[in-house]
Design an enzyme around this catalytic site. Structure first.
Site: not given
Ligand code: NAD
Length: 271
Positions: A43, A73, A104
Site C-alpha cells: 500500500d 492513491k 486519498h
Molecule cells: P501503523 O498502525 O501500522 O503503525 C506503524 C507504527 O507501529 C510504526 O511506528 C512501527 O514502528 C510500529 N510497529 C509496527 N509493527 C510493530 C510491531 N510488531 N510491534 C511494535 N510496534 C510495531 O500505522 P501506519 O503506518 O500509519 O498505517 C499503516 C499503513 O496504512 C501505512 O503505512 C499506509 O500504507 C496506510 N495509511 C494510510 C493513510 C490514509 O490516509 N489512507 C494514512 C496513514 C496510513
C-alpha cells in the site's frame, strides 16, 4: 495468504505492507525485505513519494505480476486531474495497471471528490486500475458520493484501531458491501495500545506478541490491514498471524476499548 473478495469480484490479500513515511531512499530495500518475508500486497500513495522505490523492488523481485497486489492513491491537489496523476503513478511504479486506486481524502474545501470519483471510474474502465475505492470517507462523504456513483467503491481505507473504530462509517460501508481497510492498525504507536491488559492477556494466552493480537483482531473483524515497519523482524512478526484465533470474548474485550481516540487528521479538516 488469506484473500478477501471485493464487491467488484476481484480479490485482495487481507494482510499487506504499508509504506507511509518510509524514506524514499530506503523504500526499495524495505519493500524487497517485505516481499522476501512473503508480503504480496503493498500500500503506497503518490504523496508518500516512494512509488519509485516500490516499483524498483517489484521489478527486482521477479515475482509474477499477477501474484502481487499494488495500491496507490490520488493526492488531494489532483482531484481535477486524475487521468494524468494515475499515469504518473504508473510510470513511477513501472506498472501498466495498479490493483487498487483510491481517492486519498475527500478534501471538502475543494469539494471536487465526486468529479475525482468519476475520473476513477473511467480509469477503471480503461484498465489502468483493476479496482477503485476511497480513503478517509467518513459516513457523510459516502452519503454524498454513493447517489452520484456508477461504481460503488470497493474499499474505504480509514483510520481504525481499538481506540477509534468509526462504527457509523463501517456500518454504512457494510450495507453497501464496501470493504474496510484499516490504516494505522496499531494506532501508529501513538498510545500504549500494546501494553493494555486486553491485548497482553490474549498475547500471553496464545503465545503471540501484542502486535500480533491487535492484527488478529482486525483480521477476524474482516478488516484489510497493512501495518508499517522498517524492521525485517517486525515484518515477519506482523506476517505471522494466521496460526491462532482470538475467542469471541477476547475480540469483544478489545472492541470495548473504543473511546473516540483518533490519532491523526480528521477528513473534515484536511485538504
Ligand atoms: P501503523 O498502525 O501500522 O503503525 C506503524 C507504527 O507501529 C510504526 O511506528 C512501527 O514502528 C510500529 N510497529 C509496527 N509493527 C510493530 C510491531 N510488531 N510491534 C511494535 N510496534 C510495531 O500505522 P501506519 O503506518 O500509519 O498505517 C499503516 C499503513 O496504512 C501505512 O503505512 C499506509 O500504507 C496506510 N495509511 C494510510 C493513510 C490514509 O490516509 N489512507 C494514512 C496513514 C496510513
Amino acid at each position: 495468504m488469506q484473500q478477501v473478495r471485493l464487491n467488484d469480484g476481484n480479490t485482495i490479500p487481507q494482510l499487506g505492507f504499508g509504506v507511509f513515511k518510509v524514506d524514499p531512499a530506503k523504500t526499495e530495500r524495505i519493500v524487497s525485505d517485505a516481499l522476501q518475508v512473503g508480503y504480496r500486497h503493498i500500500d503506497t500513495a503518490a504523496i508518500y513519494r516512494n512509488e519509485e522505490g516500490v516499483g524498483k523492488a517489484i521489478a527486482a523481485s521477479g515475482i509474477p505480476r499477477d501474484e502481487l497486489f499494488i495500491t496507490t492513491k490520488l493526492w488531494n491537489d489532483r482531484h481535477g486531474d486524475a487521468d494524468r496523476a494515475v499515469e504518473e503513478s504508473l510510470e513511477k511504479l513501472g506498472l501498466d495497471r495498479v490493483d487498487l486506486y483510491l481517492v486519498h481524502w475527500p478534501a471538502p474545501k475543494q469539494n471536487r471528490f465526486i468529479e475525482a470519483w468519476h475520473a476513477l471510474e473511467g480509469i477503471r474502465e480503461r484498465g489502468l486500475a483493476t479496482s477503485i475505492g476511497v480513503s478517509n470517507f467518513a459516513k457523510h462523504y459516502l452519503e454524498r458520493l454513493l447517489p452520484e456513483a456508477s461504481t460503488v467503491p470497493a474499499v474505504n481505507q480509514i483510520e481504525l484501531h481499538p481506540y477509534y473504530q468509526q462504527r457509523e462509517t463501517t456500518e454504512l460501508a457494510a450495507a453497501h458491501n464496501i470493504r474496510i481497510e484499516a490504516w494505522g492498525p496499531l494506532g501508529q504507536g501513538k498510545y500504549p495500545l500494546l501494553e493494555l491488559d486486553e491485548i497482553t492477556g490474549p498475547a500471553a494466552a496464545h503465545g503471540k506478541t501484542p502486535a500480533q493480537v491487535v492484527l488478529r483482531w482486525h483480521l477476524q473483524l474482516g478488516h484489510i490491514v497493512f501495518p508499517k515497519t522498517v524492521s525485517r523482524e517486525r515484518m515477519a512478526e506482523n506476517f505471522n498471524v494466521f496460526d491462532f484465533e482470538l475467542s469471541d470474548d477476547e475480540l469483544a474485550a478489545i472492541t470495548a476499548l473504543e473511546r473516540g481516540g483518533r490519532v491523526s487528521e480528521h477528513p473534515d479538516d484536511f485538504d
